[in-house]
Scaffold this motif. Structure first.
Motif, short mmCIF file in Angstrom:
data_model
loop_
_atom_site.label_atom_id
_atom_site.label_comp_id
_atom_site.label_asym_id
_atom_site.label_seq_id
_atom_site.Cartn_x
_atom_site.Cartn_y
_atom_site.Cartn_z
N LEU A 155 0.83 -1.20 0.00
CA LEU A 155 0.00 0.00 0.00
C LEU A 155 0.86 1.25 0.00
O LEU A 155 0.56 2.23 -0.71
CB LEU A 155 -0.92 -0.01 1.22
N ALA A 156 1.93 1.25 0.79
CA ALA A 156 2.82 2.42 0.82
C ALA A 156 3.43 2.69 -0.55
O ALA A 156 3.57 3.84 -0.97
CB ALA A 156 3.93 2.20 1.86
N VAL A 157 3.80 1.63 -1.28
CA VAL A 157 4.34 1.79 -2.63
C VAL A 157 3.30 2.43 -3.54
O VAL A 157 3.59 3.38 -4.28
CB VAL A 157 4.79 0.42 -3.19
N VAL A 158 2.07 1.93 -3.50
CA VAL A 158 1.00 2.48 -4.34
C VAL A 158 0.78 3.95 -4.04
O VAL A 158 0.68 4.79 -4.95
CB VAL A 158 -0.30 1.68 -4.15
N GLU A 159 0.69 4.29 -2.76
CA GLU A 159 0.43 5.68 -2.37
C GLU A 159 1.53 6.61 -2.86
O GLU A 159 1.25 7.70 -3.40
CB GLU A 159 0.30 5.77 -0.85
N GLN A 160 2.79 6.20 -2.70
CA GLN A 160 3.89 7.07 -3.10
C GLN A 160 3.99 7.20 -4.62
O GLN A 160 4.32 8.27 -5.14
CB GLN A 160 5.20 6.54 -2.51
N LEU A 161 3.70 6.13 -5.33
CA LEU A 161 3.73 6.20 -6.79
C LEU A 161 2.67 7.16 -7.31
O LEU A 161 2.94 7.99 -8.19
CB LEU A 161 3.50 4.81 -7.38
N LEU A 162 1.47 7.07 -6.79
CA LEU A 162 0.40 7.95 -7.24
C LEU A 162 0.70 9.40 -6.88
O LEU A 162 0.46 10.32 -7.68
CB LEU A 162 -0.93 7.51 -6.61
N GLU A 163 1.24 9.61 -5.70
CA GLU A 163 1.55 10.97 -5.26
C GLU A 163 2.58 11.63 -6.16
O GLU A 163 2.52 12.84 -6.41
CB GLU A 163 2.04 10.95 -3.81
N ARG A 164 3.53 10.84 -6.66
CA ARG A 164 4.57 11.45 -7.50
C ARG A 164 4.19 11.51 -8.98
O ARG A 164 4.95 12.01 -9.81
CB ARG A 164 5.88 10.71 -7.33
N GLY A 165 3.00 10.96 -9.33
CA GLY A 165 2.51 11.12 -10.70
C GLY A 165 2.57 9.90 -11.58
O GLY A 165 2.22 9.97 -12.76
N ASP A 166 3.00 8.76 -11.04
CA ASP A 166 3.05 7.54 -11.85
C ASP A 166 1.67 6.92 -11.97
O ASP A 166 0.72 7.29 -11.28
CB ASP A 166 4.02 6.54 -11.21
N ARG A 167 1.56 5.93 -12.84
CA ARG A 167 0.32 5.19 -13.04
C ARG A 167 0.48 3.81 -12.41
O ARG A 167 1.54 3.19 -12.54
CB ARG A 167 0.03 5.08 -14.54
N VAL A 168 -0.56 3.31 -11.75
CA VAL A 168 -0.45 2.07 -10.98
C VAL A 168 -1.60 1.12 -11.31
O VAL A 168 -2.77 1.53 -11.29
CB VAL A 168 -0.45 2.34 -9.46
N ALA A 169 -1.25 -0.11 -11.59
CA ALA A 169 -2.21 -1.21 -11.63
C ALA A 169 -2.07 -1.94 -10.31
O ALA A 169 -1.05 -2.59 -10.06
CB ALA A 169 -1.93 -2.14 -12.81
N ALA A 170 -3.06 -1.81 -9.44
CA ALA A 170 -3.00 -2.39 -8.11
C ALA A 170 -3.95 -3.58 -8.01
O ALA A 170 -5.13 -3.47 -8.38
CB ALA A 170 -3.38 -1.34 -7.06
N THR A 171 -3.44 -4.71 -7.53
CA THR A 171 -4.29 -5.88 -7.35
C THR A 171 -4.38 -6.22 -5.86
O THR A 171 -3.40 -6.07 -5.12
CB THR A 171 -3.77 -7.10 -8.13
N LEU A 172 -5.54 -6.68 -5.46
CA LEU A 172 -5.80 -7.03 -4.07
C LEU A 172 -7.09 -7.83 -4.04
O LEU A 172 -7.83 -7.89 -5.01
CB LEU A 172 -5.91 -5.78 -3.19
N ARG A 173 -7.35 -8.47 -2.92
CA ARG A 173 -8.55 -9.31 -2.83
C ARG A 173 -9.83 -8.47 -2.92
O ARG A 173 -10.82 -8.91 -3.52
CB ARG A 173 -8.55 -10.09 -1.51
N GLU A 174 -9.83 -7.29 -2.32
CA GLU A 174 -11.03 -6.44 -2.30
C GLU A 174 -10.67 -5.04 -2.79
O GLU A 174 -10.23 -4.19 -2.01
CB GLU A 174 -11.61 -6.39 -0.88
N PRO A 175 -10.85 -4.79 -4.09
CA PRO A 175 -10.45 -3.49 -4.67
C PRO A 175 -11.08 -2.28 -4.01
O PRO A 175 -10.51 -1.18 -4.05
CB PRO A 175 -10.90 -3.62 -6.14
N GLN A 176 -12.26 -2.44 -3.39
CA GLN A 176 -12.90 -1.29 -2.74
C GLN A 176 -12.07 -0.73 -1.61
O GLN A 176 -12.28 0.41 -1.17
CB GLN A 176 -14.29 -1.66 -2.22
#
Length: 275
Positions: A16-37
């Motif tokens: 989650l920390a990786v996803v948050e930092q990537l989005l904050e700096r402007g990158d695009r993220v494909a995030a997978t998890l059991r419950e996308p909500q």
């Protein structure tokens, strides 16, 4: 230049920390998890820069389908972060067959199949980077984590080999090895019923240390995520990235001990060749 990343296990912890930092700096993220909500708050904020999909890494066909969709819909993925996993916490004899199968299926087979699913796309696009989250427990071992260590030592061997196979295609790997980190890792431990026979053994000692909080969780997941983002730019990619000062000291000691023992029995090793 902004990049596109695929991150598994993105609902909590380092993922989650990786996803948050990537989005904050402007990158695009494909995030997978059991419950996308669980990432709906990020989806509302970042819109199309966050692509999400439900994924249980125990389902190989689902891994292939989600990976294919991500690469197809996003056209290119530069970095894959494989971070889905958990720990089975019990002496080997305490663990059930089903728990052992689940541990290895999730941490080892799931990670292997994710990598295998990504390789054709990375190869066809001319390369990419894979960060496989392992653990300091991929190079040393604690009592009461035997099956967790089996999964981490196993994925490290797999990555060491496959990295050599795909290097000609411009695909590079880094094994990320965090030490104990302040995430929900401890709360998510799967714990089989305790056998009284192990209470006064090293397995019992570790169990009591974790229960009492004496097992120090000193790693900062935000700092670890930042280090991972930085190492994804390193050329060439390092084979391993150890995270945590305690982890560094323990792995250094473990490797030094292994080398010392190797040298101690060098004579026997050399004596076994055909004359």
């Amino acid at each position: 230049m902004n990049k596109t990343w695929l991150v598994t296990g993105s609902s909590s912890g380092i993922g989650l920390a990786v996803v948050e930092q990537l989005l904050e700096r402007g990158d695009r993220v494909a995030a997978t998890l059991r419950e996308p909500q669980a990432l709906s708050h990020l989806k509302e904020r970042y819109g199309e820069r966050l692509w999400t999909a439900a994924l249980d890494v125990n389902d190989t066909s689902a891994i292939r389908n989600v990976v294919s969709r991500a690469f197809t819909e996003l056209e290119r993925i530069d970095v894959v972060v494989s971070s889905a996993g958990y720990a089975l916490f019990g002496a080997a004899e305490e663990c059930s067959d089903e728990q052992i199968d689940q541990q290895l299926q999730t941490n080892l087979v799931g990670s292997i199949q994710l990598i295998r699913a990504c390789l054709p796309f990375l190869r066809r696009q001319g390369g990419g980077r894979i960060l496989q989250v392992s653990s300091e427990g991929g190079q040393l071992a604690y009592p009461n984590f035997s099956l967790y260590h089996a999964s981490k030592w196993g994925i490290e061997g797999f990555v060491e080999s496959v990295a050599q196979e795909v290097a000609p295609f411009g695909i590079q790997f880094t094994l990320v090895e965090p030490g104990p980190t302040r995430t929900n890792f401890a709360a998510a431990l799967v714990r089989p019923p305790v056998m009284a026979e192990y209470e006064q053994t090293p397995a019992g000692e570790v169990r009591r240390a974790v229960a009492s909080g004496a097992f120090p969780l000193t790693g900062d997941p935000q700092k670890m995520a930042k280090a991972m983002l930085g190492i994804a730019e390193a050329e060439p990619a390092p084979k391993r990235l150890l995270l945590g000062s305690g982890a560094y000291g323990r792995v250094h000691a473990a490797l030094s001990q292994r080398v010392a023992e190797l040298e101690q029995y060098k004579g026997i090793a050399m004596s076994t060749e055909i004359e």
